[in-house]
Design an enzyme around this catalytic site. Sequence first.
Site, PDB file in Angstrom:
ATOM      1  CG  PHE A 154     -12.885  22.370  11.487  1.00 29.25           C
ATOM      2  CD1 PHE A 154     -12.132  23.122  11.066  1.00 29.25           C
ATOM      3  CD2 PHE A 154     -14.347  22.913  11.185  1.00 29.25           C
ATOM      4  CE1 PHE A 154     -12.516  23.904  10.006  1.00 29.25           C
ATOM      5  CE2 PHE A 154     -14.545  23.291  10.070  1.00 29.25           C
ATOM      6  CZ  PHE A 154     -13.509  24.041   9.491  1.00 29.25           C
ATOM      7  CG  HIS A 192      -9.832  20.936   2.947  1.00 28.75           C
ATOM      8  ND1 HIS A 192      -9.766  21.319   4.081  1.00 28.75           N
ATOM      9  CD2 HIS A 192     -10.118  19.822   1.785  1.00 28.75           C
ATOM     10  CE1 HIS A 192      -9.664  19.684   3.967  1.00 28.75           C
ATOM     11  NE2 HIS A 192      -9.426  19.108   2.853  1.00 28.75           N
ATOM     12  CB  CYS A 199     -27.158  28.627 -11.333  1.00 29.52           C
ATOM     13  SG  CYS A 199     -26.094  28.938 -13.094  1.00 29.52           S
ATOM     14  CB  THR A 217      -3.367  20.369  10.780  1.00 26.41           C
ATOM     15  OG1 THR A 217      -4.482  19.507   9.967  1.00 26.41           O
ATOM     16  CG2 THR A 217      -2.616  20.008  10.044  1.00 26.41           C
ATOM     17  CB  SER A 218      -7.080  17.484  14.917  1.00 29.10           C
ATOM     18  OG  SER A 218      -7.286  17.794  13.554  1.00 29.10           O
ATOM     19  CB  CYS A 250     -24.575  25.006 -15.677  1.00 28.41           C
ATOM     20  SG  CYS A 250     -23.949  26.254 -15.496  1.00 28.41           S
ATOM     21  CB  ALA A 277      -9.115  25.333  11.164  1.00 26.08           C
ATOM     22  CB  CYS A 321     -24.125  26.457 -11.008  1.00 28.25           C
ATOM     23  SG  CYS A 321     -25.665  25.596 -12.072  1.00 28.25           S
ATOM     24  CD  GLN A 346      -5.664  20.544   6.475  1.00 28.17           C
ATOM     25  OE1 GLN A 346      -6.458  19.165   7.031  1.00 28.17           O
ATOM     26  NE2 GLN A 346      -5.257  20.195   7.767  1.00 28.17           N
TER      27      GLN A 346
HETATM   28  N1  APR Z   1      -1.374  27.557  18.023  1.00 25.55           N
HETATM   29  C1  APR Z   1      -1.214  25.686  17.086  1.00 25.55           C
HETATM   30  N2  APR Z   1      -2.348  25.392  17.307  1.00 25.55           N
HETATM   31  C2  APR Z   1      -3.392  25.929  17.284  1.00 25.55           C
HETATM   32  C3  APR Z   1      -3.694  27.018  17.243  1.00 25.55           C
HETATM   33  C4  APR Z   1      -2.705  27.660  17.861  1.00 25.55           C
HETATM   34  N3  APR Z   1      -3.313  29.169  17.668  1.00 25.55           N
HETATM   35  N4  APR Z   1      -5.202  26.779  17.346  1.00 25.55           N
HETATM   36  C5  APR Z   1      -6.050  25.621  16.814  1.00 25.55           C
HETATM   37  N5  APR Z   1      -4.211  24.646  17.104  1.00 25.55           N
HETATM   38  C6  APR Z   1      -5.299  23.653  16.771  1.00 25.55           C
HETATM   39  C7  APR Z   1      -5.918  22.753  17.442  1.00 25.55           C
HETATM   40  O1  APR Z   1      -5.337  22.088  18.523  1.00 25.55           O
HETATM   41  C8  APR Z   1      -5.906  21.992  16.548  1.00 25.55           C
HETATM   42  O2  APR Z   1      -6.009  20.479  16.727  1.00 25.55           O
HETATM   43  O3  APR Z   1      -5.059  23.120  16.148  1.00 25.55           O
HETATM   44  C9  APR Z   1      -5.600  21.872  15.474  1.00 25.55           C
HETATM   45  C10 APR Z   1      -6.934  22.311  14.237  1.00 25.55           C
HETATM   46  O4  APR Z   1      -7.375  21.187  14.103  1.00 25.55           O
HETATM   47  P1  APR Z   1      -8.859  21.116  12.912  1.00 25.55           P
HETATM   48  O5  APR Z   1      -9.951  21.756  14.348  1.00 25.55           O
HETATM   49  O6  APR Z   1      -9.299  19.689  13.084  1.00 25.55           O
HETATM   50  O7  APR Z   1      -8.496  21.681  12.091  1.00 25.55           O
HETATM   51  P2  APR Z   1      -8.289  21.462  10.545  1.00 25.55           P
HETATM   52  O8  APR Z   1      -7.641  20.550  10.895  1.00 25.55           O
HETATM   53  O9  APR Z   1      -7.388  22.524   9.584  1.00 25.55           O
HETATM   54  O10 APR Z   1      -9.594  20.029   9.593  1.00 25.55           O
HETATM   55  C11 APR Z   1      -9.235  20.145   8.396  1.00 25.55           C
HETATM   56  O11 APR Z   1     -11.406  18.793   8.436  1.00 25.55           O
HETATM   57  O12 APR Z   1     -13.956  19.957   9.242  1.00 25.55           O
HETATM   58  C12 APR Z   1     -12.958  19.569   7.820  1.00 25.55           C
HETATM   59  O13 APR Z   1     -12.350  21.086   6.382  1.00 25.55           O
HETATM   60  C13 APR Z   1     -12.647  20.732   7.806  1.00 25.55           C
HETATM   61  O14 APR Z   1     -10.659  21.685   6.483  1.00 25.55           O
HETATM   62  C14 APR Z   1     -11.058  21.015   7.635  1.00 25.55           C
HETATM   63  C15 APR Z   1     -10.578  20.221   8.209  1.00 25.55           C
END
Ligand code: APR
Length: 243
Positions: free
Chosen positions: A34, A117, A148, A189-190, A128, A23, A125, A99
């Site tokens: 998130f 994801h 549906c 991503t975290s 079905c 994200a 649906c 993701q």
């Molecule tokens: N530049 C660098 N890092 C960033 C930026 C940015 N502009 N904006 C946010 N971040 C970092 C945040 O610090 C965070 O560690 O991106 C990371 C996003 O982590 P999450 O919010 O946990 O998102 P993600 O890792 O995609 O979550 C995985 O969890 O909730 C479920 O299905 C949902 O796909 C998602 C999955």
Amino acid sequence: MDELREVADLLNRSNCAVALTGAGVSTPSGIPDFRGPQGLWRRIDPRRFEIAYFYAHPGEVWRLFVDTFLAQAEAKPNPAHLALAELEAKGKICAVITQNVDGLHQRAGSKRVIELHGSLRYAVCTSCGARFPLSEVLKGPIDDAPRCRVCGGVLKPDVVFFGEPLPYEALQDAMMLAELSDVFMAIGTSLAVAPANRLPLIAKRKGAKLVIINQDPTELDEFADIIIRGKVEEILPRIAELI
Ligand code: APR
């Protein structure tokens, strides 16, 4: 600058570099992440996006989904998405595993995108399995869960809810790419959610270099060969310039 040049050199020498995005790649497009400081899960209880909760309260979750995710449909790709598309066009990365469900990698021009994801494009649906474009399904107000038109079953947004299996083909493709990669970049991503957060470890086990580009610490920092702390919308274009 050294780490940026190091990553550029790795990409120049790689046979198959893979990017796993989260994200954080879409926050510069106005889509909240998130778990970051302004993350969605700080104001919405994620248990409401568990599949069991959806089946018990489909109408409520649909209304929450529309309020929470549909704004994404207006978002535009940002420099981070464009830089990844440019790296693919230059033959420096062979795929993006994402993701995210916002479709922004494809709109930025990335060709090989694995959506782990699901996506905001369809509703499926629950009885079905028929799929319908979300834009068609959400024509009117959401009083109750849409049905549906084939079998009358309850429709569900075609994104993976907590407790649901990932799309089989997408996961198989992603695991194969992690095994084949010699450079694996986890970006924005975290790395908090399985099975996506297993992919960097699969790549590492096969001898790949692990690069983590993220604003905050992640769950797999200890395994990284290179960590770049900062904003993806600044870092990725600079790496693309160095190639
Ligand atoms: N530049 C660098 N890092 C960033 C930026 C940015 N502009 N904006 C946010 N971040 C970092 C945040 O610090 C965070 O560690 O991106 C990371 C996003 O982590 P999450 O919010 O946990 O998102 P993600 O890792 O995609 O979550 C995985 O969890 O909730 C479920 O299905 C949902 O796909 C998602 C999955």
